[in-house]
Design an enzyme around this catalytic site. Structure first.
Site, PDB file in Angstrom:
ATOM      1  N   CYS A   1       0.820  -1.217   0.000  1.00  0.00           N
ATOM      2  CA  CYS A   1       0.000   0.000   0.000  1.00  0.00           C
ATOM      3  C   CYS A   1       0.847   1.259   0.000  1.00  0.00           C
ATOM      4  O   CYS A   1       0.444   2.298  -0.528  1.00  0.00           O
ATOM      5  CB  CYS A   1      -0.904   0.059   1.235  1.00  0.00           C
TER       6      CYS A   1
ATOM      7  N   ASP B   1      -3.488  -2.867   7.639  1.00  0.00           N
ATOM      8  CA  ASP B   1      -4.466  -3.786   8.208  1.00  0.00           C
ATOM      9  C   ASP B   1      -4.299  -5.224   7.741  1.00  0.00           C
ATOM     10  O   ASP B   1      -4.531  -6.158   8.502  1.00  0.00           O
ATOM     11  CB  ASP B   1      -5.880  -3.303   7.884  1.00  0.00           C
TER      12      ASP B   1
ATOM     13  N   CYS C   1      -2.690   3.296   2.775  1.00  0.00           N
ATOM     14  CA  CYS C   1      -3.441   2.266   3.486  1.00  0.00           C
ATOM     15  C   CYS C   1      -4.547   2.882   4.342  1.00  0.00           C
ATOM     16  O   CYS C   1      -4.539   4.070   4.646  1.00  0.00           O
ATOM     17  CB  CYS C   1      -2.503   1.428   4.348  1.00  0.00           C
ATOM     18  N   ASP C   2      -5.468   2.028   4.752  1.00  0.00           N
ATOM     19  CA  ASP C   2      -6.773   2.410   5.299  1.00  0.00           C
ATOM     20  C   ASP C   2      -6.779   3.630   6.200  1.00  0.00           C
ATOM     21  O   ASP C   2      -7.475   4.605   5.948  1.00  0.00           O
ATOM     22  CB  ASP C   2      -7.369   1.236   6.077  1.00  0.00           C
ATOM     23  N   LYS C   3      -6.055   3.595   7.317  1.00  0.00           N
ATOM     24  CA  LYS C   3      -6.182   4.653   8.318  1.00  0.00           C
ATOM     25  C   LYS C   3      -5.396   5.897   7.948  1.00  0.00           C
ATOM     26  O   LYS C   3      -5.648   6.976   8.498  1.00  0.00           O
ATOM     27  CB  LYS C   3      -5.729   4.153   9.699  1.00  0.00           C
TER      28      LYS C   3
ATOM     29  N   CYS D   1      -5.242  -2.446  -1.263  1.00  0.00           N
ATOM     30  CA  CYS D   1      -6.160  -3.516  -1.666  1.00  0.00           C
ATOM     31  C   CYS D   1      -7.126  -3.025  -2.738  1.00  0.00           C
ATOM     32  O   CYS D   1      -7.682  -1.929  -2.645  1.00  0.00           O
ATOM     33  CB  CYS D   1      -6.942  -4.015  -0.459  1.00  0.00           C
TER      34      CYS D   1
ATOM     35  N   GLU E   1     -10.560  -5.003  13.645  1.00  0.00           N
ATOM     36  CA  GLU E   1     -11.339  -5.559  12.540  1.00  0.00           C
ATOM     37  C   GLU E   1     -11.328  -7.080  12.644  1.00  0.00           C
ATOM     38  O   GLU E   1     -10.405  -7.669  13.195  1.00  0.00           O
ATOM     39  CB  GLU E   1     -10.744  -5.136  11.194  1.00  0.00           C
TER      40      GLU E   1
ATOM     41  N   SER F   1     -13.409  -5.299   8.473  1.00  0.00           N
ATOM     42  CA  SER F   1     -12.621  -4.828   7.355  1.00  0.00           C
ATOM     43  C   SER F   1     -13.541  -4.396   6.231  1.00  0.00           C
ATOM     44  O   SER F   1     -14.647  -4.911   6.070  1.00  0.00           O
ATOM     45  CB  SER F   1     -11.709  -5.956   6.869  1.00  0.00           C
TER      46      SER F   1
END
Length: 574
Positions: A56, A88, A129-131, A201, A451, A477
């Site tokens: 990521c 994650d 990435c996510d956060k 992702c 998650e 997730s």
């Protein structure tokens, strides 16, 4: 981009670069090879979440260099720095996931401290990435200096035995393996090909959901979220982002001019329309909090309820981010939503134009199968639904995109943490029709609101994903699919109803009506509450202990400070 002129005496960087008393400060800049001209220009922080933790983030430094070129071309002096991420996919399924949501706050805090400490005038943020996406946008809104956000791009899809695959397929393959339906050799073969490039992702998981949000809310340049990470076109968007932030300085356009109640509603609309991650219901309230706007989970859910689901994206659908980009990307999605009356077109964006003005000349592309027109949606209401009832008085959230069955009733099977639930699933120690309850995983209870992708994926891998439901005060997730309800509040750690459940209690989840209830009277719940004891603390020191002391409820975004409404001095005006 026009050549702008800037008055340093009105910018934060005057405190470290203007006047004879700042001679010592300037000596440091000369030590780094800066010229007098560069010292006299606005200082622009260029932050990326580059690291070698996961794909990521691996391409973000490359893109940061291009953003710096854009800043310099437009008359600014870029100052690069990095922040952390917790990825994650690697943190998933073990204690490392307790660090994930906490990292959002650390990212925002670390950017704030770097900007404050060095008095930078503006910010370009590049996240993967996510956060790191909401964390950077939260910092931009908090600081309120001219800012442009850019997503680092998604991973390319893998290919396994003639089929496109993502990391979700690997998580679900673990369940197939434990059920005896996949051997060691095929599992190894799949893990080696599922993630073939740099990038986050590829499905409409949390990273791509928040990337779409960045465009919809107006903090990112149009189409900048779409191209996969390896594409060289990402570098052009990065350079343009650097140029754009200089124009924002000249025009004094700030994040809180852009992030308004209306633009937050636009962002929630895009989460629902794409069947996006339930984490959108956590991050949008947190972003709103930074601006001093009350926009909690149930406000978000009101938007979800009236938004058509129109993007056929994984995990509920068939396509990945690369496919959506090739179909025209977020602008095409926004075009049909705007034409259908689902967006506020008058919201300001980082282009200096309104959302509607940005979409001039964009036409819906009928020659693709990823994005449906609002006149012919996949389903007439959003792919994400808010729930409320006596089991979740403060609300809960579920992703229904791709689901056929929207009502589920069954007996509770209660677990005190994710590890216990995963062990039961792995050993097939549960029954069809069960409602698996994982508690003590909320923001305080975890701490960190983990998650649960490993558990839900194992269920799907065993062929039981649509035969059981799962509820938690933790999170799911963005890759989760099935009847999985997260963010149940109040959480168990503060005595919420989920903490009072016992095995066998009958639970009903109705995603059509938006309810989640347990078949217990108020008197029965109250009697159990008298016997309830707060779970033992998991940590007595360190960051997770500190987080537990300050974090608020999931409904409000799991935030850790009073927010924009309590602001005394805005950093941008120092």
């Amino acid at each position: 981009m026009t050549n702008n002129t800037f008055d340093k005496t009105k910018l934060p960087s005057r405190h470290v670069s203007v006047g004879p008393e700042r001679s010592p400060h300037r000596s440091y800049y000369y030590a780094m090879g800066m010229t007098e001209e560069e010292i006299n220009q606005p200082f622009v922080g260029v932050v990326s979440a580059w690291n070698e933790a996961a794909p990521c983030n691996i391409s973000l430094m490359r893109q940061a260099q291009e953003a710096k070129k854009g800043v310099a071309t437009a008359g600014g002096t870029p100052r690069e720095f990095c922040t952390i991420t917790v990825t994650d996919g690697i943190a998933m399924g073990h204690e490392g996931m307790k660090s994930s949501l906490v990292s959002r706050e650390v990212i925002a805090d670390s950017i704030e401290l770097t900007m404050r400490g060095h008095c930078y005038d503006a910010l370009v943020g590049i996240a993967g990435c996510d956060k790191s996406l909401p964390g950077m946008m939260m910092a931009m809104i908090r600081l309120n200096v001219p800012s442009v956000f850019m997503y680092g791009g998604s991973i390319l899809p893998g290919s396994h035995r003639g089929k496109d695959v993502t990391v979700l397929d690997v998580f679900e393959a673990v369940g197939q393996h434990s059920a005896g339906n996949m051997d060691d050799e095929e599992l190894h073969e799949l893990e080696c090909v599922a993630c073939p490039s740099a990038g986050a992702c590829g499905g409409q998981f949390t990273a791509n959901t928040m990337a779409c949000v960045s465009e919809a809310i107006g903090l990112a340049l149009p189409l900048s979220s779409g191209a996969p990470a390896p594409y060289e076109s990402r570098d052009q968007y990065a350079e343009k982002s650097g140029e754009a932030v200089m124009d924002l300085i000249a025009r004094n356009i700030r994040p809180r001019d852009i992030v308004t109640r209306k633009s937050l509603e636009n962002a929630a609309t895009v989460v629902a329309a794409t069947g996006g991650s339930t984490n959108g219901g956590l991050h949008l309230p947190a972003m709103a909090h930074e601006a001093g706007i009350d926009f909690d989970l149930m406000h978000v859910a009101e938007i979800f309820k009236k938004t058509p689901y129109i993007a056929d994206l994984k995990p509920g659908g068939a396509y990945v981010a690369k496919d959506m980009y090739e179909a025209g990307g977020v602008p095409v999605l926004l075009r049909t939503l705007l034409d259908g009356g689902f967006l506020h077109g008058d919201c300001l964006t980082v282009t200096g134009k309104t959302l509607e003005e940005n979409l001039e000349g964009i036409e819906f592309n009928a020659n693709q199968n990823v994005i449906y027109p609002v006149t012919n949606p996949i389903t007439p209401t959003g792919g994400v639904v808010g729930l409320q009832g006596n089991l979740a008085p403060e609300g809960a959230i579920v992703k229904v995109a791709g689901m056929e069955k929207l009502i589920f009733t069954g007996p509770a099977r209660v677990f005190e943490c994710e590890e216990d639930a995963f062990a039961a699933v792995e050993n097939e120690n549960y029954a069809e029709g069960d409602v698996i309850v994982i508690r003590n995983e909320g923001p305080k209870g975890g701490p960190g609101m983990r998650e649960m992708l490993s558990t839900t994926s194992a269920l799907y891998g065993q062929g039981m994903g649509d035969k059981v439901a799962l509820i938690t005060d933790g999170r799911f997730s963005g890759a989760t699919r099935g009847f999985c309800i997260g963010h149940v509040g109040p959480e168990a750690a503060v005595g919420g109803p989920i903490g009072l459940l016992k095995d066998g209690d009958m639970i009903t989840i109705d995603a059509e009506e938006g309810t989640i209830t347990v078949d217990l009277t108020d008197d029965e719940l109250e009697a159990r509450r008298k016997d309830w004891k707060e779970p033992a603390a998991q940590f007595g020191n360190g960051t997770l202990w500190k987080y537990k002391q300050t974090v608020g409820p999931a409904r409000k975004g799991a935030v850790t400070h009073p927010g924009g409404a309590a602001e005394i001095r805005c950093y941008a005006d120092i």
